[in-house]
Scaffold this motif. Structure first.
Motif, PDB file in Angstrom:
ATOM      1  N   MET A   1     -45.218  44.118 -99.665  1.00  0.00           N
ATOM      2  CA  MET A   1     -46.080  43.660 -98.605  1.00  0.00           C
ATOM      3  C   MET A   1     -45.283  43.331 -97.351  1.00  0.00           C
ATOM      4  SD  MET A   1     -49.167  43.317 -98.101  1.00  0.00           S
ATOM      5  CE  MET A   1     -50.289  42.607 -96.969  1.00  0.00           C
ATOM      6  N   ARG A   2     -44.090  42.781 -97.568  1.00  0.00           N
ATOM      7  CA  ARG A   2     -43.239  42.473 -96.415  1.00  0.00           C
ATOM      8  C   ARG A   2     -42.849  43.739 -95.673  1.00  0.00           C
ATOM      9  NH1 ARG A   2     -38.996  37.690 -97.967  1.00  0.00           N
ATOM     10  NH2 ARG A   2     -40.569  36.088 -98.307  1.00  0.00           N
ATOM     11  N   ALA A   3     -42.600  44.797 -96.407  1.00  0.00           N
ATOM     12  CA  ALA A   3     -42.216  46.050 -95.763  1.00  0.00           C
ATOM     13  C   ALA A   3     -43.355  46.558 -94.878  1.00  0.00           C
ATOM     14  CB  ALA A   3     -41.851  47.090 -96.812  1.00  0.00           C
ATOM     15  N   LEU A   4     -44.589  46.461 -95.368  1.00  0.00           N
ATOM     16  CA  LEU A   4     -45.731  46.880 -94.556  1.00  0.00           C
ATOM     17  C   LEU A   4     -45.881  46.013 -93.308  1.00  0.00           C
ATOM     18  CD1 LEU A   4     -48.422  47.658 -97.269  1.00  0.00           C
ATOM     19  CD2 LEU A   4     -47.198  49.264 -95.821  1.00  0.00           C
ATOM     20  N   THR A   5     -45.629  44.729 -93.454  1.00  0.00           N
ATOM     21  CA  THR A   5     -45.709  43.834 -92.303  1.00  0.00           C
ATOM     22  C   THR A   5     -44.665  44.216 -91.262  1.00  0.00           C
ATOM     23  OG1 THR A   5     -46.480  42.052 -93.729  1.00  0.00           O
ATOM     24  CG2 THR A   5     -45.609  41.420 -91.586  1.00  0.00           C
ATOM     25  N   TRP A   6     -43.441  44.471 -91.700  1.00  0.00           N
ATOM     26  CA  TRP A   6     -42.392  44.843 -90.750  1.00  0.00           C
ATOM     27  C   TRP A   6     -42.655  46.220 -90.146  1.00  0.00           C
ATOM     28  CZ3 TRP A   6     -39.357  41.924 -88.151  1.00  0.00           C
ATOM     29  CH2 TRP A   6     -39.019  40.675 -88.639  1.00  0.00           C
ATOM     30  N   LEU A   7     -43.209  47.131 -90.925  1.00  0.00           N
ATOM     31  CA  LEU A   7     -43.567  48.434 -90.365  1.00  0.00           C
ATOM     32  C   LEU A   7     -44.651  48.289 -89.289  1.00  0.00           C
ATOM     33  CD1 LEU A   7     -43.549  50.778 -93.478  1.00  0.00           C
ATOM     34  CD2 LEU A   7     -42.071  50.904 -91.472  1.00  0.00           C
ATOM     35  N   TRP A   8     -45.625  47.440 -89.544  1.00  0.00           N
ATOM     36  CA  TRP A   8     -46.678  47.193 -88.557  1.00  0.00           C
ATOM     37  C   TRP A   8     -46.088  46.584 -87.285  1.00  0.00           C
ATOM     38  CZ3 TRP A   8     -51.019  48.447 -86.612  1.00  0.00           C
ATOM     39  CH2 TRP A   8     -51.677  47.597 -85.753  1.00  0.00           C
ATOM     40  N   ARG A   9     -45.195  45.625 -87.444  1.00  0.00           N
ATOM     41  CA  ARG A   9     -44.567  44.996 -86.274  1.00  0.00           C
ATOM     42  C   ARG A   9     -43.749  46.009 -85.481  1.00  0.00           C
ATOM     43  NH1 ARG A   9     -42.372  39.431 -89.093  1.00  0.00           N
ATOM     44  NH2 ARG A   9     -44.426  38.491 -89.388  1.00  0.00           N
ATOM     45  N   ALA A  10     -42.991  46.846 -86.186  1.00  0.00           N
ATOM     46  CA  ALA A  10     -42.186  47.860 -85.506  1.00  0.00           C
ATOM     47  C   ALA A  10     -43.080  48.857 -84.772  1.00  0.00           C
ATOM     48  CB  ALA A  10     -41.294  48.585 -86.511  1.00  0.00           C
ATOM     49  N   PHE A  11     -44.156  49.279 -85.420  1.00  0.00           N
ATOM     50  CA  PHE A  11     -45.085  50.203 -84.775  1.00  0.00           C
ATOM     51  C   PHE A  11     -45.685  49.588 -83.517  1.00  0.00           C
ATOM     52  CE2 PHE A  11     -49.541  51.478 -84.249  1.00  0.00           C
ATOM     53  CZ  PHE A  11     -49.356  52.824 -83.928  1.00  0.00           C
ATOM     54  N   LEU A  12     -46.119  48.356 -83.621  1.00  0.00           N
ATOM     55  CA  LEU A  12     -46.705  47.670 -82.475  1.00  0.00           C
ATOM     56  C   LEU A  12     -45.690  47.511 -81.349  1.00  0.00           C
ATOM     57  CD1 LEU A  12     -49.383  46.395 -81.652  1.00  0.00           C
ATOM     58  CD2 LEU A  12     -48.534  44.230 -82.523  1.00  0.00           C
ATOM     59  N   PHE A  13     -44.452  47.162 -81.691  1.00  0.00           N
ATOM     60  CA  PHE A  13     -43.413  47.035 -80.679  1.00  0.00           C
ATOM     61  C   PHE A  13     -43.187  48.361 -79.962  1.00  0.00           C
ATOM     62  CE2 PHE A  13     -38.955  47.666 -79.554  1.00  0.00           C
ATOM     63  CZ  PHE A  13     -38.809  46.674 -78.598  1.00  0.00           C
ATOM     64  N   PHE A  14     -43.062  49.449 -80.709  1.00  0.00           N
ATOM     65  CA  PHE A  14     -42.785  50.738 -80.071  1.00  0.00           C
ATOM     66  C   PHE A  14     -43.965  51.230 -79.237  1.00  0.00           C
ATOM     67  CE2 PHE A  14     -39.475  51.096 -83.437  1.00  0.00           C
ATOM     68  CZ  PHE A  14     -38.390  51.121 -82.570  1.00  0.00           C
ATOM     69  N   VAL A  15     -45.174  50.952 -79.674  1.00  0.00           N
ATOM     70  CA  VAL A  15     -46.340  51.327 -78.871  1.00  0.00           C
ATOM     71  C   VAL A  15     -46.348  50.554 -77.555  1.00  0.00           C
ATOM     72  CG1 VAL A  15     -48.863  51.162 -78.755  1.00  0.00           C
ATOM     73  CG2 VAL A  15     -47.771  52.124 -80.771  1.00  0.00           C
ATOM     74  N   LEU A  16     -46.103  49.254 -77.624  1.00  0.00           N
ATOM     75  CA  LEU A  16     -46.079  48.450 -76.401  1.00  0.00           C
ATOM     76  C   LEU A  16     -44.892  48.814 -75.514  1.00  0.00           C
ATOM     77  CD1 LEU A  16     -47.151  44.987 -77.814  1.00  0.00           C
ATOM     78  CD2 LEU A  16     -48.509  46.603 -76.474  1.00  0.00           C
ATOM     79  N   PHE A  17     -43.765  49.141 -76.122  1.00  0.00           N
ATOM     80  CA  PHE A  17     -42.598  49.551 -75.342  1.00  0.00           C
ATOM     81  C   PHE A  17     -42.865  50.874 -74.627  1.00  0.00           C
ATOM     82  CE2 PHE A  17     -38.295  51.425 -74.990  1.00  0.00           C
ATOM     83  CZ  PHE A  17     -37.710  50.441 -74.216  1.00  0.00           C
ATOM     84  N   ALA A  18     -43.486  51.825 -75.318  1.00  0.00           N
ATOM     85  CA  ALA A  18     -43.832  53.110 -74.685  1.00  0.00           C
ATOM     86  C   ALA A  18     -44.851  52.899 -73.570  1.00  0.00           C
ATOM     87  CB  ALA A  18     -44.382  54.077 -75.729  1.00  0.00           C
ATOM     88  N   PHE A  19     -45.797  51.984 -73.777  1.00  0.00           N
ATOM     89  CA  PHE A  19     -46.769  51.663 -72.738  1.00  0.00           C
ATOM     90  C   PHE A  19     -46.068  51.097 -71.513  1.00  0.00           C
ATOM     91  CE2 PHE A  19     -49.765  48.679 -70.769  1.00  0.00           C
ATOM     92  CZ  PHE A  19     -50.797  49.545 -70.494  1.00  0.00           C
ATOM     93  N   ALA A  20     -45.081  50.240 -71.733  1.00  0.00           N
ATOM     94  CA  ALA A  20     -44.338  49.661 -70.617  1.00  0.00           C
ATOM     95  C   ALA A  20     -43.547  50.726 -69.873  1.00  0.00           C
ATOM     96  CB  ALA A  20     -43.400  48.568 -71.115  1.00  0.00           C
TER      97      ALA A  20
END
Length: 116
Positions: A1-20
């Motif tokens: 479950m922790r791995a899924l949480t970190w994958l979600w956080r990484a995905f969200l970070f990269f999406v927001l970074f690409a948006f920026a």
């Protein structure tokens, strides 16, 4: 479950970074009385987001204070109603002890137990 949480956080970070990165162009923010300010879109959006968070926190402060005051009041009521307050020899080991759970008012739902 922790791995899924970190994958979600990484995905969200990269999406927001690409948006920026996609929104680096300069925008003109126009205010009242002819005031204008030029800044990159990312900084304008970050500022608006930060201001919204700050306004939300400030708006919640009176509610937090009221809940703290009510909790203290309930704590004092429970301490006054304990059997040790009426008869000191009834329960000498629980004198001044605070119950593990405070009662909740009838107009509010019972608090949920925190998950693990």
């Amino acid at each position: 479950m922790r791995a899924l949480t970190w994958l979600w956080r990484a995905f969200l970070f990269f999406v927001l970074f690409a948006f920026a990165l996609k929104n680096q162009h300069v925008v003109d923010v126009r205010g009242f009385f002819g005031y204008s300010w030029q800044a990159p879109m990312v900084f304008v959006m970050l500022g608006v987001f930060g201001a919204g968070c700050a306004i939300g926190v400030v708006a919640m402060v009176p509610s937090w204070w009221r809940h703290r005051r009510d909790a203290r009041k309930r704590l004092h009521i429970i301490a006054e109603q304990s059997p040790a307050a009426d008869d000191p020899q009834a329960a000498p080991d629980t004198a001044g002890a605070v119950p593990s759970q405070l009662p909740h008012p009838p107009d509010m739902p019972a608090p949920r137990k925190p998950g693990r």
